[in-house]
Design a protein around this motif. Structure first.
Motif, short mmCIF file in Angstrom:
data_model
loop_
_atom_site.label_atom_id
_atom_site.label_comp_id
_atom_site.label_asym_id
_atom_site.label_seq_id
_atom_site.Cartn_x
_atom_site.Cartn_y
_atom_site.Cartn_z
N GLY A 78 47.66 43.92 38.65
CA GLY A 78 47.39 43.19 38.76
C GLY A 78 45.89 43.43 39.46
O GLY A 78 45.60 43.70 40.25
N ASN A 79 45.18 41.89 39.34
CA ASN A 79 44.13 41.89 39.79
C ASN A 79 44.27 42.21 41.80
O ASN A 79 43.22 42.55 42.00
CB ASN A 79 43.15 40.68 39.38
N GLY A 80 44.40 41.18 42.06
CA GLY A 80 44.01 40.96 43.61
C GLY A 80 45.00 41.99 44.17
O GLY A 80 46.21 42.15 44.11
N MET A 305 46.51 44.67 31.14
CA MET A 305 47.36 45.09 32.54
C MET A 305 47.94 46.67 32.79
O MET A 305 47.32 47.14 33.52
CB MET A 305 47.89 44.47 33.63
C1 8YV Z 1 48.88 38.72 38.48
C2 8YV Z 1 46.68 38.05 39.53
O1 8YV Z 1 50.71 38.59 37.33
O2 8YV Z 1 46.31 40.17 38.65
C3 8YV Z 1 46.46 39.09 39.82
O3 8YV Z 1 45.89 38.70 41.33
O4 8YV Z 1 47.56 36.82 40.65
C4 8YV Z 1 48.18 38.10 38.84
O5 8YV Z 1 47.71 37.31 37.39
C5 8YV Z 1 49.91 39.67 39.35
O6 8YV Z 1 49.52 39.67 40.49
C6 8YV Z 1 50.94 41.19 39.66
O7 8YV Z 1 50.14 41.96 40.84
#
Ligand code: 8YV
Length: 331
Positions: A78-80, A305
């Motif tokens: 994930g990005n966050g 990802m």
């Molecule tokens: C992800 C998201 O699917 O990447 C991010 O920050 O919010 C999402 O799109 C999710 O966080 C995967 O951990």
């Protein structure tokens, strides 16, 4: 033979990613695909070299500070990274990585879809037919929404995703405004025709549509506070595909219920996966459009990802700096 590193993956991932992980690592994948409990996460941290969590796993200071914590890398899928106490991990010498860039365009698409869907009443209209409600046919004054073109879009957070939203929105004739910690490079501002607002308060009071595209960090928690939400115009809409915690959701709901904000398009919630029943009521009344955190939900994106997670793990295990390292100073 050298022992393969133990990699615990908290959720089911795309098949091709799982296969590759099993080839490369001693991969333990939580195949029942329900979020692991705090105790299971704590145990994983005591046994695994690498943990691959997602947004649904809270990797707290308590977990990384266990005396027998073995983890060396937390490679977030994930990005966050607001699900991880990055500061605590860093203090324990645990590296944290994320998966930026590969979900930028998909998330921007979802944002743009909500920017269109809410003022144009798309879900409300679609549900008239799918729920079998009576439709008397076309009428000049029925189901009218608001035009998108010419309106002012205020983007909060002009990073990769914010800029990708701006590019799309510009093609739809929206005027681009943004608030960010600092202005973007002049060449980018020029390309996007974007106006910088140093004051979020001033920008909020002047926008027709507001899009939240900043990460959730201690500094952005309730950035859209009750006070700031009240600055927003009565006829304006809010779209949030970032994190629910950035807005004071209870106040947002009250303002929409009271007609003080026209509506919202939400992909994220303050207490995910719980969705406030008042939001569901507002959705039924056609005031808000609700998506279940699907911003990056494409097959292509989730595979990319996964590939990023694998690259981060491999470079780390090869004693190199992983490409997507997250340092506390970046937050
Ligand atoms: C992800 C998201 O699917 O990447 C991010 O920050 O919010 C999402 O799109 C999710 O966080 C995967 O951990």
């Amino acid at each position: 033979v050298k022992k393969k590193p133990l990699v615990v993956v908290t959720r089911k991932l795309p098949d091709s990613i799982e296969t590759r992980m099993r080839e490369l690592f001693d991969a333990r994948i939580n195949l029942d695909d329900t979020p692991m409990s705090t105790e299971q996460l704590a145990e994983a941290a005591r046994t695994a070299d690498v943990l691959v969590p997602t947004v649904t796993d809270h990797i707290s200071a308590d977990i990384v500070n266990q005396p027998d914590c073995k983890l060396r890398l937390i490679a977030n899928f994930g990005n966050g990274v607001d699900n991880i106490d990055v500061q605590a991990a860093h203090a324990r010498g645990i590296t944290v990585t994320n998966t930026p860039k590969v979900l930028t365009e998909d998330t921007a698409d979802m944002t743009m879809a909500l920017i269109l869907a809410v003022p144009r009443r798309m879900i409300e209209g679609a549900s008239i037919l799918t729920e079998g409600k009576p439709w008397a046919g076309w009428s000049p004054t029925w189901m009218l929404g608001h035009r998108i073109g010419g309106k002012r879009l205020g983007i909060i957070g002009m990073g990769r995703i914010g800029q990708a939203v701006a590019r799309r929105a510009r093609a739809f004739g929206l005027q681009i405004h943004y608030h960010n910690r600092r202005p973007v490079a002049p060449v980018i501002a020029e390309e996007l025709g974007a106006t910088y607002w140093e004051s979020l308060d001033q920008m909020l009071a002047r926008m027709d549509i507001i899009s939240v595209n900043c990460p959730h960090t201690p500094a952005t928690y309730h950035l859209l506070s009750a006070r700031r939400l009240k600055l927003i115009r009565k006829d304006a809409y809010i779209v949030n595909t970032a994190r629910g915690e950035v807005t004071d959701e209870d106040t947002l709901i009250k303002l929409i219920e009271g007609g003080e904000i026209a509506g919202a398009g939400l992909d994220v919630y303050e207490h995910e996966p719980a969705v406030n029943p008042k939001l569901v009521r507002l959705a039924k009344a056609g005031k808000v459009t609700l998506m279940p955190h699907m911003g990056s939900a494409t097959i292509e994106g989730r595979v990319e990802m996964g590939e990023k997670v694998i690259i981060n793990i491999r470079t780390f295990l090869d004693a190199h700096k992983p490409p997507d390292r997250v340092l506390p100073s970046m937050l």
